[in-house]
Design a protein around this motif. Structure first.
Motif, PDB file in Angstrom:
ATOM      1  N   LEU A 142      46.805  41.674  47.332  1.00  0.00           N
ATOM      2  CA  LEU A 142      46.767  41.487  45.881  1.00  0.00           C
ATOM      3  C   LEU A 142      48.182  41.440  45.312  1.00  0.00           C
ATOM      4  CD1 LEU A 142      43.890  43.938  44.873  1.00  0.00           C
ATOM      5  CD2 LEU A 142      43.748  41.451  45.104  1.00  0.00           C
ATOM      6  N   GLN A 143      49.048  42.292  45.830  1.00  0.00           N
ATOM      7  CA  GLN A 143      50.425  42.316  45.331  1.00  0.00           C
ATOM      8  C   GLN A 143      51.163  41.028  45.661  1.00  0.00           C
ATOM      9  OE1 GLN A 143      51.728  46.027  47.107  1.00  0.00           O
ATOM     10  NE2 GLN A 143      51.421  47.153  45.188  1.00  0.00           N
ATOM     11  N   GLU A 144      50.837  40.409  46.791  1.00  0.00           N
ATOM     12  CA  GLU A 144      51.457  39.124  47.115  1.00  0.00           C
ATOM     13  C   GLU A 144      50.996  38.057  46.122  1.00  0.00           C
ATOM     14  OE1 GLU A 144      53.593  36.028  48.835  1.00  0.00           O
ATOM     15  OE2 GLU A 144      53.851  38.204  48.818  1.00  0.00           O
ATOM     16  N   THR A 145      49.699  38.046  45.801  1.00  0.00           N
ATOM     17  CA  THR A 145      49.218  37.123  44.776  1.00  0.00           C
ATOM     18  C   THR A 145      49.891  37.417  43.443  1.00  0.00           C
ATOM     19  OG1 THR A 145      47.057  36.954  45.876  1.00  0.00           O
ATOM     20  CG2 THR A 145      47.171  36.225  43.590  1.00  0.00           C
ATOM     21  N   GLY A 146      49.999  38.704  43.117  1.00  0.00           N
ATOM     22  CA  GLY A 146      50.654  39.096  41.878  1.00  0.00           C
ATOM     23  C   GLY A 146      52.103  38.653  41.813  1.00  0.00           C
ATOM     24  N   ARG A 147      52.798  38.737  42.939  1.00  0.00           N
ATOM     25  CA  ARG A 147      54.200  38.310  42.986  1.00  0.00           C
ATOM     26  C   ARG A 147      54.301  36.820  42.665  1.00  0.00           C
ATOM     27  NH1 ARG A 147      57.420  35.620  46.224  1.00  0.00           N
ATOM     28  NH2 ARG A 147      55.812  35.316  47.814  1.00  0.00           N
ATOM     29  N   LEU A 152      39.112  38.052  35.318  1.00  0.00           N
ATOM     30  CA  LEU A 152      39.034  38.941  36.479  1.00  0.00           C
ATOM     31  C   LEU A 152      38.505  38.144  37.666  1.00  0.00           C
ATOM     32  CD1 LEU A 152      37.763  42.592  36.612  1.00  0.00           C
ATOM     33  CD2 LEU A 152      37.107  40.964  38.374  1.00  0.00           C
ATOM     34  N   ILE A 153      39.242  38.171  38.766  1.00  0.00           N
ATOM     35  CA  ILE A 153      38.884  37.415  39.966  1.00  0.00           C
ATOM     36  C   ILE A 153      38.766  38.354  41.150  1.00  0.00           C
ATOM     37  CG2 ILE A 153      39.646  35.635  41.587  1.00  0.00           C
ATOM     38  CD1 ILE A 153      40.950  34.184  39.320  1.00  0.00           C
ATOM     39  N   CYS A 186      49.668  39.750  35.183  1.00  0.00           N
ATOM     40  CA  CYS A 186      48.530  40.172  35.986  1.00  0.00           C
ATOM     41  C   CYS A 186      48.604  41.661  36.280  1.00  0.00           C
ATOM     42  CB  CYS A 186      48.453  39.388  37.300  1.00  0.00           C
ATOM     43  SG  CYS A 186      49.851  39.679  38.405  1.00  0.00           S
ATOM     44  N   VAL A 187      47.486  42.191  36.733  1.00  0.00           N
ATOM     45  CA  VAL A 187      47.404  43.561  37.208  1.00  0.00           C
ATOM     46  C   VAL A 187      46.587  43.546  38.487  1.00  0.00           C
ATOM     47  CG1 VAL A 187      45.341  44.066  35.803  1.00  0.00           C
ATOM     48  CG2 VAL A 187      46.798  45.943  36.608  1.00  0.00           C
ATOM     49  N   GLU A 188      47.012  44.322  39.480  1.00  0.00           N
ATOM     50  CA  GLU A 188      46.309  44.388  40.758  1.00  0.00           C
ATOM     51  C   GLU A 188      45.366  45.588  40.747  1.00  0.00           C
ATOM     52  OE1 GLU A 188      49.616  44.322  40.454  1.00  0.00           O
ATOM     53  OE2 GLU A 188      50.425  42.627  41.607  1.00  0.00           O
ATOM     54  N   LEU A 189      44.110  45.354  41.120  1.00  0.00           N
ATOM     55  CA  LEU A 189      43.086  46.388  41.113  1.00  0.00           C
ATOM     56  C   LEU A 189      42.459  46.467  42.503  1.00  0.00           C
ATOM     57  CD1 LEU A 189      41.348  45.374  37.751  1.00  0.00           C
ATOM     58  CD2 LEU A 189      43.103  47.133  38.077  1.00  0.00           C
ATOM     59  N   GLY A 225      47.674  29.783  31.581  1.00  0.00           N
ATOM     60  CA  GLY A 225      47.984  30.741  30.531  1.00  0.00           C
ATOM     61  C   GLY A 225      47.185  32.020  30.527  1.00  0.00           C
ATOM     62  N   ALA A 226      46.255  32.196  31.472  1.00  0.00           N
ATOM     63  CA  ALA A 226      45.426  33.403  31.480  1.00  0.00           C
ATOM     64  C   ALA A 226      46.198  34.615  31.971  1.00  0.00           C
ATOM     65  CB  ALA A 226      44.195  33.188  32.372  1.00  0.00           C
ATOM     66  N   SER A 227      45.778  35.785  31.502  1.00  0.00           N
ATOM     67  CA  SER A 227      46.206  37.048  32.101  1.00  0.00           C
ATOM     68  C   SER A 227      45.176  37.404  33.157  1.00  0.00           C
ATOM     69  CB  SER A 227      46.284  38.153  31.039  1.00  0.00           C
ATOM     70  OG  SER A 227      47.275  37.859  30.074  1.00  0.00           O
ATOM     71  N   LEU A 228      45.646  37.821  34.339  1.00  0.00           N
ATOM     72  CA  LEU A 228      44.766  37.985  35.491  1.00  0.00           C
ATOM     73  C   LEU A 228      44.562  39.444  35.879  1.00  0.00           C
ATOM     74  CD1 LEU A 228      43.506  35.540  37.014  1.00  0.00           C
ATOM     75  CD2 LEU A 228      45.549  34.937  35.732  1.00  0.00           C
ATOM     76  N   CYS A 229      43.321  39.788  36.163  1.00  0.00           N
ATOM     77  CA  CYS A 229      42.980  41.033  36.843  1.00  0.00           C
ATOM     78  C   CYS A 229      42.615  40.656  38.267  1.00  0.00           C
ATOM     79  CB  CYS A 229      41.809  41.728  36.162  1.00  0.00           C
ATOM     80  SG  CYS A 229      42.119  42.186  34.451  1.00  0.00           S
ATOM     81  N   LEU A 230      43.455  41.033  39.205  1.00  0.00           N
ATOM     82  CA  LEU A 230      43.287  40.658  40.608  1.00  0.00           C
ATOM     83  C   LEU A 230      42.554  41.776  41.327  1.00  0.00           C
ATOM     84  CD1 LEU A 230      46.954  39.414  41.203  1.00  0.00           C
ATOM     85  CD2 LEU A 230      44.995  38.081  40.377  1.00  0.00           C
ATOM     86  N   LEU A 231      41.360  41.493  41.804  1.00  0.00           N
ATOM     87  CA  LEU A 231      40.495  42.526  42.364  1.00  0.00           C
ATOM     88  C   LEU A 231      40.222  42.255  43.839  1.00  0.00           C
ATOM     89  CD1 LEU A 231      38.737  45.031  41.932  1.00  0.00           C
ATOM     90  CD2 LEU A 231      36.941  43.540  41.037  1.00  0.00           C
ATOM     91  N   GLY A 232      40.354  43.277  44.668  1.00  0.00           N
ATOM     92  CA  GLY A 232      40.073  43.154  46.093  1.00  0.00           C
ATOM     93  C   GLY A 232      40.281  44.471  46.794  1.00  0.00           C
ATOM     94  N   ARG A 233      40.095  44.477  48.115  1.00  0.00           N
ATOM     95  CA  ARG A 233      40.232  45.717  48.896  1.00  0.00           C
ATOM     96  C   ARG A 233      41.678  46.004  49.283  1.00  0.00           C
ATOM     97  NH1 ARG A 233      35.948  43.851  52.915  1.00  0.00           N
ATOM     98  NH2 ARG A 233      33.952  44.184  51.853  1.00  0.00           N
TER      99      ARG A 233
END
Length: 249
Positions: free
Chosen positions: A42-47, A9-10, A56-59, A29-37
């Motif tokens: 976040l969706q751009e990072t996820g893309r 989680l970042i 990944c999942v955007e939170l 190889g990690a699965s990411l939890c992308l956290l921010g406002r």
């Protein structure tokens, strides 16, 4: 691919160091939890992560709010079933003279930079104990030396260093490792658009901008990855400067 099977989680994953770290963990190889406002960022990072074959999942949560921090950890566990690494990277910064700092600005900076990491650590700790995971918090050279016109930011970063060391001692008998990274100036989206105010004394600013140019966030990502990896299994309660020599003198 040393983070295969791990969940990371970042915070602040929508830009700058947070985005660079997210992409690097995904490549390993990690699965990411992308956290921010900002969900858009976040969706751009996820893309970018998904284009590289990552998961990944955007939170989108407000890290200045305790309830949001607790909900973010719960969402990460719901998404992947575990948590192995928590990286506290998000931060708010602003330049002000002491007399111009408002109550709102003070509380917002402390909430985002110090209270948010605390509540995330508190909520994440049972899961990190279970996974034998670790925490890497990103402070700053401002966590170790006074910096003019940055009183709230500096106070929050000193607090983050103290929080990290205190929790490292408290968790000494657990399998969790807790460390802090202290970057100097970086070339990020936030800093590239930043200008020093007219009232700022250049001689005072020069004490903490350093003699070497700001680095790209990727230069800070490498030691961050190391601290979060099994290669750093004996590193606990450490404060690592990645500042181009600013704190050397």
């Amino acid at each position: 691919m040393e983070f295969t099977g791990k969940v990371v989680l970042i915070t602040g994953a929508g830009s700058g160091l947070g985005r660079a770290a997210s992409l690097a963990f995904a490549r390993e190889g990690a699965s990411l939890c992308l956290l921010g406002r900002s969900l858009d960022k976040l969706q751009e990072t996820g893309r970018l992560i998904r284009e590289g074959g990552g998961h990944c999942v955007e939170l989108a949560f407000d890290l200045g709010n305790a309830e949001d921090c607790i909900a973010a950890i719960a969402s990460a566990i719901a998404a992947f079933g575990r948590l192995d690494v928590l990286c506290n990277i998000a931060a708010d910064v602003m330049f002000h003279q002491l007399s111009a700092i408002t109550v709102k600005e003070w509380h917002r900076t402390i909430a985002s930079n110090l209270s948010g990491p605390f509540f995330l650590m508190q909520a994440a700790m049972p899961h990190l104990v279970e996974s034998h995971g670790n925490i890497v918090s990103v402070a700053s050279t401002a966590g170790f030396m006074g910096q003019a016109y940055l009183a709230p930011y500096t106070a929050s970063k000193f607090g983050l260093v103290g929080l990290t060391l205190s929790l490292a001692m408290e968790m000494m008998n657990s399998p969790v490792r807790i460390n802090v990274l202290a970057p100097g100036p970086m070339r990020t989206e936030m800093t590239q658009g930043m200008t020093f105010p007219d009232f700022a004394d250049p001689k005072l600013l020069g004490r903490y901008t350093g003699m070497r140019p700001p680095c790209p966030p990727e230069d800070v990502v490498e030691p961050l990855l190391f601290l979060a990896s099994e290669r750093a299994r004996r590193v606990h309660g450490a404060c690592w400067a990645v500042d181009g020599g600013i704190m050397a003198g």
